[in-house]
Design a protein around this motif. Structure first.
Motif, PDB file in Angstrom:
ATOM      1  N   GLU A  28       0.836  -1.201   0.000  1.00 36.05           N
ATOM      2  CA  GLU A  28       0.000   0.000   0.000  1.00 36.05           C
ATOM      3  C   GLU A  28       0.878   1.261   0.000  1.00 36.05           C
ATOM      4  O   GLU A  28       1.932   1.290   0.623  1.00 36.05           O
ATOM      5  N   THR A  29       0.419   2.290  -0.703  1.00 31.92           N
ATOM      6  CA  THR A  29       1.083   3.594  -0.649  1.00 31.92           C
ATOM      7  C   THR A  29       0.130   4.553   0.051  1.00 31.92           C
ATOM      8  O   THR A  29      -1.036   4.667  -0.336  1.00 31.92           O
ATOM      9  N   VAL A  30       0.638   5.212   1.103  1.00 36.01           N
ATOM     10  CA  VAL A  30      -0.197   6.161   1.851  1.00 36.01           C
ATOM     11  C   VAL A  30       0.461   7.531   1.757  1.00 36.01           C
ATOM     12  O   VAL A  30       1.630   7.698   2.105  1.00 36.01           O
ATOM     13  N   ILE A  31      -0.300   8.494   1.287  1.00 31.80           N
ATOM     14  CA  ILE A  31       0.251   9.848   1.132  1.00 31.80           C
ATOM     15  C   ILE A  31      -0.569  10.786   1.998  1.00 31.80           C
ATOM     16  O   ILE A  31      -1.796  10.802   1.912  1.00 31.80           O
ATOM     17  N   ALA A  74      -9.948   2.660 -10.194  1.00 33.31           N
ATOM     18  CA  ALA A  74      -8.836   2.220  -9.327  1.00 33.31           C
ATOM     19  C   ALA A  74      -9.303   2.069  -7.882  1.00 33.31           C
ATOM     20  O   ALA A  74     -10.306   2.648  -7.472  1.00 33.31           O
ATOM     21  N   ASP A  75      -8.529   1.287  -7.106  1.00 35.44           N
ATOM     22  CA  ASP A  75      -8.813   1.067  -5.695  1.00 35.44           C
ATOM     23  C   ASP A  75      -8.115   2.185  -4.904  1.00 35.44           C
ATOM     24  O   ASP A  75      -6.909   2.157  -4.691  1.00 35.44           O
ATOM     25  N   ILE A  76      -8.893   3.170  -4.490  1.00 37.52           N
ATOM     26  CA  ILE A  76      -8.302   4.326  -3.814  1.00 37.52           C
ATOM     27  C   ILE A  76      -9.201   4.744  -2.650  1.00 37.52           C
ATOM     28  O   ILE A  76     -10.417   4.773  -2.782  1.00 37.52           O
ATOM     29  N   LYS A  77      -8.566   5.026  -1.503  1.00 41.45           N
ATOM     30  CA  LYS A  77      -9.346   5.423  -0.316  1.00 41.45           C
ATOM     31  C   LYS A  77      -8.859   6.783   0.153  1.00 41.45           C
ATOM     32  O   LYS A  77      -7.646   7.014   0.270  1.00 41.45           O
ATOM     33  N   ILE A  78      -9.811   7.659   0.457  1.00 48.70           N
ATOM     34  CA  ILE A  78      -9.449   9.024   0.855  1.00 48.70           C
ATOM     35  C   ILE A  78     -10.056   9.332   2.215  1.00 48.70           C
ATOM     36  O   ILE A  78     -11.227   9.068   2.442  1.00 48.70           O
ATOM     37  N   GLU A  79      -9.213   9.833   3.088  1.00 46.64           N
ATOM     38  CA  GLU A  79      -9.686  10.252   4.409  1.00 46.64           C
ATOM     39  C   GLU A  79      -9.012  11.571   4.747  1.00 46.64           C
ATOM     40  O   GLU A  79      -7.772  11.621   4.851  1.00 46.64           O
ATOM     41  N   LYS A  80      -9.785  12.628   4.828  1.00 43.63           N
ATOM     42  CA  LYS A  80      -9.261  13.988   5.020  1.00 43.63           C
ATOM     43  C   LYS A  80      -8.097  14.267   4.047  1.00 43.63           C
ATOM     44  O   LYS A  80      -8.275  14.204   2.856  1.00 43.63           O
TER      45      LYS A  80
END
Ligand code: S3P
Length: 441
Positions: A194-197, A216-222
């Motif tokens: 996983e890449t977390v930015i 794409a499989d992408i998750k966004i939190e704040k």
């Protein structure tokens, strides 16, 4: 308008006007146009793009992907593209150096993508781009396992990239930069794990929205985003909204000229880009956002602007981030506001297509606006609704300087000669014709 050719590509003199009136549709969004080519190229199947911006920067992106074997049909009269995607692992080694021209977006996002390809590539650009900082992308990509060599220890173009298998990282970006974030997302969709930015503040999120559009499989939190390696992206049909950064020149032009009423149709109003609307409203600008809708995962609206009596304001770095490219035109709004406007927290502006703080300070002075350059911004003594003298300025090859100063000429006594006016083609080909069409003399 008068045109004069010289060895620097010629000058254009913009004459004063009573106002801007009628309706216009500005060309497509530059950031979204770049990304449409990038994702369309690595998707499966056909991607059809309507409203594509034919700016020089975007043509550089098309050139780069054609050089990697992608078949891109460009229907110029219709501002559309038909991209035959080669799939996530289908790019070919470019046979020559990739020339990104003046485009920081092409360079930085592509560096992320190229780092993960099983081939060697070299990327360079024009004199301005070769001076711009690349370490911000090279450093985290290197942590992901990329092998990149460049001038000044990888700080400057040309960059030579030996692509390889990357691994995901957790990374807090030191600056809120959409180009940096997007470079890491591009690498992240190829990396193991996983890449977390995480960003200090949220920069424009067109890449995240487009990744979702392409499946794409992408998750966004704040302010943080997670991606995993992607097996496939799906080509799609999409429409690029008008560029709010191009509309911004007309918003301010209409406000500072005394009898304007201008409707700008089909403008992208992504909240990470609408800082200019908030700032102009804070300054007392008459602006209505109407007919709000969504197209291809991006908010879009029409913007109605009228002549306005502007007041000075204090503008912080946080307020400026969603208007980062609008610094030059905000300076013009400040020049015609009542009182002293201060802009701070804008150090990033020193490493754009030009040092925009220094160049705007000098340009405003040349046309009769007193100001003080600060390390991280500027203080501008506004004229109120009165006219400035006018004179002549140099664009320094920076499109947004040329267009901002062109708008300030509308409220000048003798017009403003803009040397290096052809730079407008980078993001807004035909800018001066658009202006003439809505100008009331
Ligand atoms: C862009 C990001 C911004 C902006 C530039 C376009 C993009 O740059 O100034 O015009 O399309 O991602 P930074 O990422 O350097 O802030």
């Amino acid at each position: 308008m008068e045109n004069k050719k010289n060895i620097f590509g010629g000058s254009v003199t913009v004459l004063p006007a009573k106002g801007l009136k009628g309706e216009i549709t500005v060309p497509g969004d530059k950031s979204i146009s770049h990304r449409s080519v990038m994702f369309g190229s690595i998707a499966d199947g056909i991607t059809e793009v309507a409203g594509f911006l034919e700016g020089e920067d975007n043509l550089s992106t098309i050139g780069a992907f054609r050089a990697m074997g992608v078949d891109i049909e460009h229907l110029k009269d219709r501002h559309s593209l038909i991209i035959k995607g080669r799939g996530i692992n289908g790019l070919k080694e470019p046979g020559d150096v990739i020339d990104a021209g003046n485009s920081g977006t092409t360079t930085r996002i592509l560096t992320g993508l190229l780092s993960a390809q099983p081939f060697f590539s070299v990327i360079t650009g024009d004199a301005s781009l070769r001076q711009r900082p690349m370490k911000r992308v090279v450093e985290p990509l290197t942590r992901m396992g990329a092998v990149i060599a460049g001038r000044n220890g990888g700080s400057n173009l040309p960059l030579a990239i030996s692509g390889r298998k990357l691994k995901g990282i957790d990374y807090k970006t030191p600056v809120a930069s959409a180009q940096l974030k997007s470079a890491l997302l591009m690498a992240g969709i190829y990396a193991d794990g996983e890449t977390v930015i995480e960003e200090p503040e949220k920069s424009r999120d067109h890449t995240e929205r487009m990744l979702k559009l392409f499946g794409a499989d992408i998750k966004i939190e704040k302010n943080s985003i997670r991606v995993r390696s992607t097996k496939a992206l799906n080509g799609c049909k999409m429409k690029v909204p008008g560029d709010i950064s191009s509309a911004a020149f007309f918003m301010v032009g209409a406000m500072i000229a005394p009898s304007s009423e201008l409707l700008i149709k089909g403008v992208g109003t992504n909240p990470t880009r609408t800082g200019i609307i908030e700032i102009l409203k804070k300054m007392g600008g008459s602006l209505e956002v109407i007919n709000q809708r969504e197209e291809s995962g991006e908010p879009v609206a029409d913007i109605l602007v009228r002549s306005s009596k502007l007041n000075a304001a204090d503008i912080s770095g946080e307020e400026l981030l969603p208007a980062i490219d609008e610094f030059p035109i905000i300076c013009v709004a400040a020049a015609f506001a009542e009182g002293i406007t201060t802009i701070s927290g804008a150090r990033e502006l020193r490493v754009k297509e030009s040092d925009r703080i220094a160049v705007m300070a000098d340009s405003l002075l040349r046309v009769g606006i007193v100001n003080r350059e600060k390390d991280d911004g500027i203080a501008i003594e506004g004229r109120g609704t009165g006219e400035i003298e006018g004179g002549s300025i140099e664009s320094h090859g920076d499109h947004r300087i040329a267009m901002s100063m062109a708008m300030s000429a509308l409220r000048s006594k003798r017009g403003i000669e803009i040397d290096g006016a052809a730079s407008v083609d980078v993001s807004f080909p035909g800018f001066f014709d658009y202006l003439e069409k809505v100008k009331v003399i």
